[in-house]
Design an enzyme around this catalytic site. Structure first.
Site, PDB file in Angstrom:
ATOM      1  N   ALA A   1       0.810  -1.216   0.000  1.00  0.00           N
ATOM      2  CA  ALA A   1       0.000   0.000   0.000  1.00  0.00           C
ATOM      3  C   ALA A   1       0.840   1.261   0.000  1.00  0.00           C
ATOM      4  O   ALA A   1       0.410   2.303  -0.504  1.00  0.00           O
ATOM      5  CB  ALA A   1      -0.938  -0.010   1.206  1.00  0.00           C
ATOM      6  N   LYS A   2       2.047   1.214   0.534  1.00  0.00           N
ATOM      7  CA  LYS A   2       2.910   2.397   0.556  1.00  0.00           C
ATOM      8  C   LYS A   2       3.269   2.847  -0.860  1.00  0.00           C
ATOM      9  O   LYS A   2       3.512   4.030  -1.096  1.00  0.00           O
ATOM     10  CB  LYS A   2       4.176   2.113   1.364  1.00  0.00           C
ATOM     11  CG  LYS A   2       3.928   1.783   2.833  1.00  0.00           C
ATOM     12  CD  LYS A   2       5.211   1.696   3.631  1.00  0.00           C
ATOM     13  CE  LYS A   2       6.123   0.559   3.200  1.00  0.00           C
ATOM     14  NZ  LYS A   2       5.539  -0.781   3.465  1.00  0.00           N
TER      15      LYS A   2
ATOM     16  N   ARG B   1      15.082  -0.792   0.185  1.00  0.00           N
ATOM     17  CA  ARG B   1      15.161   0.419  -0.618  1.00  0.00           C
ATOM     18  C   ARG B   1      16.422   1.209  -0.268  1.00  0.00           C
ATOM     19  O   ARG B   1      17.489   0.818  -0.668  1.00  0.00           O
ATOM     20  CB  ARG B   1      13.881   1.241  -0.472  1.00  0.00           C
ATOM     21  CG  ARG B   1      12.634   0.492  -0.988  1.00  0.00           C
ATOM     22  CD  ARG B   1      11.371   1.296  -0.812  1.00  0.00           C
ATOM     23  NE  ARG B   1      10.227   0.587  -1.380  1.00  0.00           N
ATOM     24  CZ  ARG B   1       9.492  -0.309  -0.691  1.00  0.00           C
ATOM     25  NH1 ARG B   1       9.800  -0.592   0.575  1.00  0.00           N
ATOM     26  NH2 ARG B   1       8.487  -0.928  -1.284  1.00  0.00           N
TER      27      ARG B   1
ATOM     28  N   LYS C   1      -1.668  -8.246   1.758  1.00  0.00           N
ATOM     29  CA  LYS C   1      -1.486  -6.819   1.870  1.00  0.00           C
ATOM     30  C   LYS C   1      -2.810  -6.109   1.563  1.00  0.00           C
ATOM     31  O   LYS C   1      -3.515  -6.467   0.606  1.00  0.00           O
ATOM     32  CB  LYS C   1      -0.407  -6.336   0.903  1.00  0.00           C
ATOM     33  CG  LYS C   1       0.980  -6.895   1.195  1.00  0.00           C
ATOM     34  CD  LYS C   1       1.541  -6.343   2.485  1.00  0.00           C
ATOM     35  CE  LYS C   1       2.977  -6.781   2.699  1.00  0.00           C
ATOM     36  NZ  LYS C   1       3.586  -6.165   3.896  1.00  0.00           N
TER      37      LYS C   1
ATOM     38  N   ASP D   1      -2.315  -6.973   6.329  1.00  0.00           N
ATOM     39  CA  ASP D   1      -1.311  -5.976   6.686  1.00  0.00           C
ATOM     40  C   ASP D   1      -1.572  -4.701   5.894  1.00  0.00           C
ATOM     41  O   ASP D   1      -1.462  -4.687   4.671  1.00  0.00           O
ATOM     42  CB  ASP D   1       0.081  -6.527   6.366  1.00  0.00           C
ATOM     43  CG  ASP D   1       1.207  -5.595   6.744  1.00  0.00           C
ATOM     44  OD1 ASP D   1       0.932  -4.504   7.266  1.00  0.00           O
ATOM     45  OD2 ASP D   1       2.373  -5.961   6.509  1.00  0.00           O
TER      46      ASP D   1
ATOM     47  N   ASN E   1       0.155  -1.835   6.364  1.00  0.00           N
ATOM     48  CA  ASN E   1       1.399  -1.072   6.215  1.00  0.00           C
ATOM     49  C   ASN E   1       1.235   0.416   6.565  1.00  0.00           C
ATOM     50  O   ASN E   1       1.722   1.302   5.854  1.00  0.00           O
ATOM     51  CB  ASN E   1       1.970  -1.217   4.810  1.00  0.00           C
ATOM     52  CG  ASN E   1       2.559  -2.599   4.569  1.00  0.00           C
ATOM     53  OD1 ASN E   1       2.022  -3.370   3.764  1.00  0.00           O
ATOM     54  ND2 ASN E   1       3.634  -2.941   5.259  1.00  0.00           N
TER      55      ASN E   1
ATOM     56  N   GLU F   1      -2.669  -6.118  10.873  1.00  0.00           N
ATOM     57  CA  GLU F   1      -1.311  -5.623  11.090  1.00  0.00           C
ATOM     58  C   GLU F   1      -1.135  -4.187  10.620  1.00  0.00           C
ATOM     59  O   GLU F   1      -1.608  -3.815   9.549  1.00  0.00           O
ATOM     60  CB  GLU F   1      -0.330  -6.529  10.345  1.00  0.00           C
ATOM     61  CG  GLU F   1       1.128  -6.173  10.530  1.00  0.00           C
ATOM     62  CD  GLU F   1       2.040  -7.232   9.918  1.00  0.00           C
ATOM     63  OE1 GLU F   1       3.169  -6.880   9.530  1.00  0.00           O
ATOM     64  OE2 GLU F   1       1.633  -8.408   9.830  1.00  0.00           O
TER      65      GLU F   1
ATOM     66  N   HIS G   1       9.109  -9.789  12.533  1.00  0.00           N
ATOM     67  CA  HIS G   1       8.994  -9.354  11.146  1.00  0.00           C
ATOM     68  C   HIS G   1      10.167  -9.822  10.289  1.00  0.00           C
ATOM     69  O   HIS G   1      11.330  -9.618  10.638  1.00  0.00           O
ATOM     70  CB  HIS G   1       8.918  -7.829  11.108  1.00  0.00           C
ATOM     71  CG  HIS G   1       9.095  -7.232   9.758  1.00  0.00           C
ATOM     72  ND1 HIS G   1      10.266  -6.606   9.349  1.00  0.00           N
ATOM     73  CD2 HIS G   1       8.261  -7.172   8.694  1.00  0.00           C
ATOM     74  CE1 HIS G   1      10.130  -6.170   8.120  1.00  0.00           C
ATOM     75  NE2 HIS G   1       8.933  -6.499   7.683  1.00  0.00           N
TER      76      HIS G   1
END
Length: 367
Positions: A23-24, A59, A173, A202, A204, A228, A304
């Site tokens: 989603a980010k 990243r 996700k 999740d 995010n 999450e 994680h």
């Protein structure tokens, strides 16, 4: 004493099979993930004992980890490798002017894991056994097959492969700009696998509190193991409020990078499943402090990423623990974790149980 005589740190950029988006990415905060930067530390003593550990970055940040680790490495020469706690503090104080969180401690993590690896090898047991394992396996779930960059048809195929391999649960996700699409995706996977397969979602950190509460209520019929990162990682009170108002358990903690930050989640009663990350919090030494606080509060644990480390942490935790199966780093190592009947097995190999593969050497980064 068998003092440390040599410390070597290296950086490897391990490519993913294809870029992945959560989603980010869809909200414009990040670019798709294409590789994992793997920081390794090899520590050798005068008498030939060796320890191997690693940390990572997603990243940006890998070069910073390597630079800081190089600054710290010489401080270990001549030290007793058994003094793991003292050495962690020594390295942390050396970098204290820049931080005792983030890049500073994530660099230390590689050394810390290497020292625990050496200690367990000297005892001829795995790290999990050295820490006093409560069990020899923990339930595991797959995350890598449920990214938003994959269309639903591909996600369903990934789910099938994961279950056929023996994985015990599936994480999807969510957090798309259109909440209805998230619900439809979760509903389709639940219908496909049936009620007996554990499922997690999740977000995010992509929801504000109101959206998270609304989404949580809409997701409750799907009997999720947890929801999450529904909101911002440092929103301790928000997560606590969601925990109080939803039937679905809340999980978070992966983005935090210190014992103090993780303990804020515990103190606020923010979670049912705490999700610390060994490399991000600075290694096994600080992770054990977090786990002890979680134990005292009877929380469940779901560390994680980096299953290669977290299998040991999960087996050494006294209460329910899950380990996240993400295969991204497998090409960098010679060994593999065994998965059977929904469980990930604690390696019988001494120490961490992993060594760098020949293939990884092609991905070395000279930063």
């Amino acid at each position: 004493m068998d003092p440390i005589k040599n410390v070597q740190v290296e950086l490897y950029r391990v490519p993913l099979a294809k870029p992945l988006s959560d989603a980010k990415v869809l909200t414009g905060r990040q670019k798709p993930l294409a590789a994992v930067d793997l920081l390794t530390a090899t520590i050798e003593t005068v008498n030939g004992s060796r320890g191997f550990g690693f940390s990572y970055s997603l990243r940006a940040g890998g070069s910073a980890l390597l630079a800081h680790a190089r600054d710290l490495a010489e401080a270990l020469i001549g030290e007793d490798p058994n003094d793991i706690g003292r050495l962690w503090e020594k390295l942390a104080w050396l970098g204290a002017s820049v931080s005792r969180t983030g890049v500073s401690v994530q660099s230390i993590a590689a050394f810390d894991v290497a020292l625990w690896d050496m200690k367990a090898k000297s005892a001829n047991v795995s790290i999990g056994k050295l820490l006093g394992a409560y069990r020899n396996s923990v339930p595991c779930y797959n995350t890598s097959g449920g990214y938003l960059s994959a269309p639903l048809s591909e996600v369903l195929s990934n789910v099938e492969r994961s279950l056929e391999r023996g994985l015990g649960g599936i994480k999807l996700k969510v957090g798309q700009p259109d909440l209805k699409k998230d619900i439809e995706r979760v509903a389709a996977v639940r219908k496909h696998v049936g009620d007996g397969v554990p499922m997690m979602v999740d977000a995010n950190q992509q929801w504000d509190f109101t959206t998270a509460l609304r989404a949580g209520r809409m997701l409750e019929p799907y009997q999720l193991v947890w929801l999450e990162e529904p909101t911002h990682a440092y929103d301790y009170r928000g997560h606590a409020e969601l925990s109080a108002r939803l039937d679905t358990p809340i999980a978070t903690g992966e983005m935090l990078s210190s014992v103090a930050e993780c303990c804020e989640l515990i103190n606020h009663r923010s979670v049912t499943f705490l999700q610390p990350d060994v490399p991000r919090v600075g290694g096994i030494t600080p992770f054990l402090k977090i786990a002890n606080s979680a134990d005292l509060n009877r929380l469940k644990l779901a560390p994680h990423f980096v299953m290669e480390i977290h299998i040991h942490m999960g087996c050494a935790y006294p209460h329910e623990a899950w380990v996240e199966h993400i295969e991204w780093l497998e090409p960098a190592f010679n060994e593999r974790l065994e998965i059977k009947d929904g469980q990930m097995m604690l390696p019988e190999r001494p120490g961490l149980g992993f060594s760098l593969s020949e293939q990884a050497k092609r991905w070395r980064v000279d930063a």
